[in-house]
Design a protein around this motif. Structure first.
Motif, PDB file in Angstrom:
ATOM      1  N   ALA A 171       0.815  -1.301  -0.097  1.00  0.00           N
ATOM      2  CA  ALA A 171       0.070   0.061   0.051  1.00  0.00           C
ATOM      3  C   ALA A 171       0.896   1.264   0.058  1.00  0.00           C
ATOM      4  O   ALA A 171       0.610   2.242  -0.875  1.00  0.00           O
ATOM      5  N   ILE A 177      -4.217   3.111  -5.631  1.00  0.00           N
ATOM      6  CA  ILE A 177      -4.643   2.145  -4.741  1.00  0.00           C
ATOM      7  C   ILE A 177      -6.274   1.484  -5.057  1.00  0.00           C
ATOM      8  O   ILE A 177      -7.040   2.568  -5.460  1.00  0.00           O
ATOM      9  N   THR A 179      -9.512  -0.663  -4.383  1.00  0.00           N
ATOM     10  CA  THR A 179     -10.168  -1.330  -3.144  1.00  0.00           C
ATOM     11  C   THR A 179     -11.252  -2.165  -3.794  1.00  0.00           C
ATOM     12  O   THR A 179     -11.912  -1.892  -4.690  1.00  0.00           O
ATOM     13  N   LEU A 197      -4.841   4.738   5.282  1.00  0.00           N
ATOM     14  CA  LEU A 197      -4.457   4.784   3.794  1.00  0.00           C
ATOM     15  C   LEU A 197      -4.265   6.360   3.569  1.00  0.00           C
ATOM     16  O   LEU A 197      -3.443   6.725   2.821  1.00  0.00           O
ATOM     17  N   ARG A 206      -7.871   6.501  -4.858  1.00  0.00           N
ATOM     18  CA  ARG A 206      -8.335   5.021  -4.508  1.00  0.00           C
ATOM     19  C   ARG A 206      -9.739   4.926  -5.420  1.00  0.00           C
ATOM     20  O   ARG A 206     -10.561   5.729  -5.716  1.00  0.00           O
TER      21      ARG A 206
END
Length: 412
Positions: A171, A177, A179, A197, A206
């Motif tokens: 991470a 990132i 999810t 995060l 994200r």
């Protein structure tokens, strides 16, 4: 130039959904994957996907290790693809952290026949790292102390990494990132994961697999993104602009001091960096070894302290020249009349710990005024349990043998 994206993560479903979305966005995409589950037996399963092709190959290695896999097949395959396709995704085995792989791409020379040795990053454009994580399990993984073998994630006899080191490393090094599901603002556990995060990877957008856009190829990510470039020991410890205030029990502690640590008291204080802490990292110096820069890095319940080079104070002209402009400038700006560029600088990301208590424990581990006055000859005789490479927990004395000298790979 062929673009290269590194994709990692421990969620098989999440990474496959992400790859499917990437292939929707770019039908000509090449996806290269090396499955290391049988690495201890000297076998690696390579998968190559492009358009309608889905080829599986079993590779037999003389030595079953990750570095051999990278040198003997990953690098040669990427070199062969360079210039022949527009974009490649290097999908890492879930057991791998992206930073050492990216280091190899930019530091390990590939030799082929009579051609000049080359770096992969001279032939492809490394765009960055995409990490896929499952919010239902990631924070527990990132703060636990289970080892990879205990989870069945590694069968290599010398692999003592923790699941937390893997989860945090994947991470923290991410430019993007993904999810596996959306984080819910009304769920306390999701809010805490999001807060971690935000501080661990503040520049990484994200995304969801099904809604991924051009950023899955690291296009349009923030200017300060890593883009697959490993960090140096003397780089700033905070990247981007992570929040420094507390949120949902998560807070970042910045610890700085100029005087040296008492080795024995620091060893006693280390436990405060393991319980309720997601990540601690930074540079330290011990009174017993005034010339050595030590790098401290923890994830969950595991920690590593290793030799990472020397301070510039007292170094020769060659060391100053090799240090680089940024390090020389930082050293000059913070130069201390007695300590030179020596300093304690740590960043501690807490999720279930008292940052003030950690700060007090670390300050208590520094030499007192009376100990400072005793001088360096007295410091040399202080008990020092660290050796040149130290792991926590430290039940195995062999792992703390001072003859085991290490430096951060690629950084000194």
């Amino acid at each position: 130039m062929t673009e290269l994206v590194v994709l990692c993560g421990t969620s098989h479903d999440g990474t496959e959904r992400t790859i499917a979305r990437m292939r929707e966005l770019d039908p000509g995409l090449v996806v290269l994957h090396h499955d290391l589950r049988h690495l201890a037996q000297g076998r690696v399963h390579r998968r190559f996907r492009s358009g309608g092709r889905d080829e599986h190959t079993v590779l037999e290695l003389a030595h079953g290790c990750v570095s051999c896999t990278i040198r003997e097949d990953v690098l040669p395959t990427l070199v062969q693809l360079a210039g022949t396709v527009s974009r490649v995704v290097l999908h890492l085995d879930p057991r791998l952290e992206p930073e050492p792989v990216c280091w190899a791409l930019g530091s390990v020379l590939y030799e082929s026949g009579d051609a000049e040795p080359r770096l992969v990053t001279d032939l492809v454009d490394l765009r960055g790292v995409v990490t896929v994580l499952d919010p239902d399990s990631w924070l527990d993984d990132a703060t636990g102390d289970a080892t990879l073998p205990e989870r069945g994630l590694s069968t290599l006899p010398d692999d003592e990494r923790t699941v937390a080191q893997l989860a945090v490393g994947q991470a923290e090094f991410a430019d993007v990132i993904v999810t596996t599901r959306a984080l819910q603002g009304d769920d306390p556990a999701d809010r805490r994961t999001a807060a971690v995060l935000d501080r661990l990877a503040p520049t990484a957008p994200r995304l969801l697999p099904s809604r991924g856009d051009h950023r899955l190829f690291c296009d349009g990510v923030p200017e300060e993104s890593r883009r697959g470039v490993p960090g140096g020991v003397h780089d700033p410890l905070l990247r981007g602009t992570p929040p420094l205030d507390a949120a949902d029990g998560v807070r970042t502690l910045l610890f700085s001091a100029r005087r040296p640590f008492h080795p024995d008291r620091l060893h006693d204080a280390i436990d405060t960096l393991l319980d309720g802490v997601v990540r601690a990292r930074g540079r330290i110096w011990l009174a017993t070894r005034p010339d050595a820069v030590l790098w401290l890095e923890s994830a969950g319940g595991g920690m590593r302290i290793g030799h990472a080079g020397d301070w510039l104070d007292g170094a020769d002209e060659q060391a100053w020249t090799e240090a680089g402009d940024q390090r020389r400038a930082m050293a000059a700006l913070a130069w201390h009349p007695r300590w030179g560029d020596r300093a304690q600088d740590l960043v501690v990301l807490c999720h279930d710990a008292d940052p003030d208590g950690i700060d007090a424990a670390l300050h208590g581990a520094l030499l007192s005024d009376a100990e400072i006055a005793a001088g360096e000859a007295a410091w040399a005789g202080l008990p020092d349990p660290f050796g040149w490479a130290h792991d926590e927990p430290c039940a195995d004395p062999v792992r703390n043998d001072p003859t085991v000298g290490t430096e951060r790979e690629g950084e000194s």
